[in-house]
Design a protein around this motif. Structure first.
Motif, PDB file in Angstrom:
ATOM      1  N   UNK A   1       0.829  -1.212   0.000  1.00 26.45           N
ATOM      2  CA  UNK A   1       0.000   0.000   0.000  1.00 26.45           C
ATOM      3  C   UNK A   1       0.855   1.249   0.000  1.00 26.45           C
ATOM      4  N   UNK A   2       1.816   1.311   0.905  1.00 28.34           N
ATOM      5  CA  UNK A   2       2.652   2.515   0.977  1.00 28.34           C
ATOM      6  C   UNK A   2       3.475   2.683  -0.292  1.00 28.34           C
TER       7      UNK A   2
ATOM      8  N   UNK B   1       1.255   3.976  -3.220  1.00 23.59           N
ATOM      9  CA  UNK B   1       0.821   5.367  -3.101  1.00 23.59           C
ATOM     10  C   UNK B   1       1.953   6.350  -3.339  1.00 23.59           C
ATOM     11  N   UNK B   2       3.187   5.899  -3.170  1.00 27.80           N
ATOM     12  CA  UNK B   2       4.327   6.806  -3.248  1.00 27.80           C
ATOM     13  C   UNK B   2       4.395   7.470  -4.627  1.00 27.80           C
ATOM     14  N   UNK B   3       4.503   8.790  -4.617  1.00 29.20           N
ATOM     15  CA  UNK B   3       4.604   9.545  -5.851  1.00 29.20           C
ATOM     16  C   UNK B   3       3.265   9.904  -6.466  1.00 29.20           C
ATOM     17  N   UNK B   4       2.182   9.320  -5.932  1.00 31.38           N
ATOM     18  CA  UNK B   4       0.852   9.618  -6.457  1.00 31.38           C
ATOM     19  C   UNK B   4       0.039  10.397  -5.425  1.00 31.38           C
ATOM     20  N   UNK B   5      -0.026   9.844  -4.228  1.00 31.70           N
ATOM     21  CA  UNK B   5      -0.759  10.491  -3.143  1.00 31.70           C
ATOM     22  C   UNK B   5       0.194  10.714  -1.980  1.00 31.70           C
ATOM     23  N   UNK B   6       0.314  11.961  -1.599  1.00 29.41           N
ATOM     24  CA  UNK B   6       1.136  12.308  -0.440  1.00 29.41           C
ATOM     25  C   UNK B   6       0.236  12.237   0.797  1.00 29.41           C
ATOM     26  N   UNK B   7       0.331  11.122   1.533  1.00 32.22           N
ATOM     27  CA  UNK B   7      -0.562  10.937   2.669  1.00 32.22           C
ATOM     28  C   UNK B   7      -0.357  12.025   3.712  1.00 32.22           C
TER      29      UNK B   7
ATOM     30  N   UNK C   1      -3.504  10.809   8.226  1.00 34.75           N
ATOM     31  CA  UNK C   1      -3.862   9.601   7.489  1.00 34.75           C
ATOM     32  C   UNK C   1      -2.782   8.541   7.639  1.00 34.75           C
ATOM     33  N   UNK C   2      -1.515   8.945   7.584  1.00 34.55           N
ATOM     34  CA  UNK C   2      -0.408   8.002   7.748  1.00 34.55           C
ATOM     35  C   UNK C   2      -0.423   7.396   9.146  1.00 34.55           C
TER      36      UNK C   2
END
Length: 250
Positions: free
Chosen positions: A215-216, A219-225, A229-230
């Motif tokens: 999951x992490x 998401x990297x590079x697409x959604x900056x949690x 949320x993190x």
């Protein structure tokens, strides 16, 4: 200007009334004194003449002073009641504005804590987008308004934030994942599957750890949690590992 002239005219009228009263009483006193002299041959003492002239004006002045004092006291009481009423209205309006602010911030906080929503609407974390940036600017406006004591200003700041948030949510629903490339959408699909596994409650600790890392990484590079949320995701992963370990142990 008109009030000043009216006050002066009223003061002059009172003076004339007092003098007129004194003269009337003095005339009556003179007639009574003459009648007393004519009938009984006696003349009243001299000091009664002074009293007859002075007492009526003093009585008028005393009554006037009492009236002015009562009127002033009534005005002060009304002013105090108005201040208290205004203070209560201001406090009530401030509380209402804070309640609206809290509700609006709770709505926004979903996009700072719910990873599922962020995967569904990734544009909500794109602060370079003018629509999303307006939400952040409006939130700063609320913080600035909270430093003061004017409820009207806070209401306006909350109004702006609510409008900006609704606009951003509608914009995010229209966009969906359309702004992403095919590869990025594929990564988000992988992230969605990993999140479902992590939240399923039936995975082993090893599966949970693998889903969490996948999951992490997806998401990297697409959604900056966002930090919240993190932190929430980390807590859910720990709970899932613990439940998996307990289930395996039993």
């Amino acid at each position: 200007m008109l009030k000043r002239i009216a006050r002066r005219l009223a003061a002059a009228a009172l003076v004339l009334f007092a003098l007129g009263s004194g003269l009337v009483v003095l005339g009556v006193y003179a007639l009574l004194s003459f009648a007393s002299w004519a009938i009984w041959g006696a003349v009243p003492p001299a000091y009664t003449f002074v009293l007859a002239f002075v007492i009526p004006p003093l009585g008028v002045a005393a009554l006037t002073a009492l009236g002015v004092g009562a009127n002033r006291s009534a005005k002060l009481l009304r002013a105090r009641r108005n201040r208290l009423s205004q203070a209560a209205a201001t406090a009530s309006s401030w509380e209402a504005a804070q309640s609206r602010r809290d509700a609006a911030l709770v709505s926004w906080s979903r996009y700072e804590t719910d990873v599922s929503l962020l995967i569904e609407y990734p544009v909500m974390t794109d602060y370079s987008d003018p629509v999303i940036r307006e939400v952040i600017v409006a939130m700063q406006g609320i913080r600035e308004a909270e430093r003061g004591t004017d409820p009207a200003r806070l209401h306006l700041a909350v109004d702006r934030f609510e409008v900006a948030l609704r606009t951003a949510e509608n914009y995010a629903r229209r966009c969906g994942q359309s702004k992403l490339t095919e590869a990025e959408r594929g990564k988000l699909a992988t992230a969605r599957a990993a999140l479902n596994l992590l939240l399923d409650g039936g995975a082993s600790p090893t599966e949970v750890e693998g889903a969490y890392r996948t999951l992490r990484r997806s998401l990297r590079g697409i959604i900056d949690l966002p930090a919240q949320a993190a932190a929430d995701l980390d807590a859910r992963a720990r709970d899932a590992r613990r439940l998996g370990a307990l289930r395996m142990a039993s």
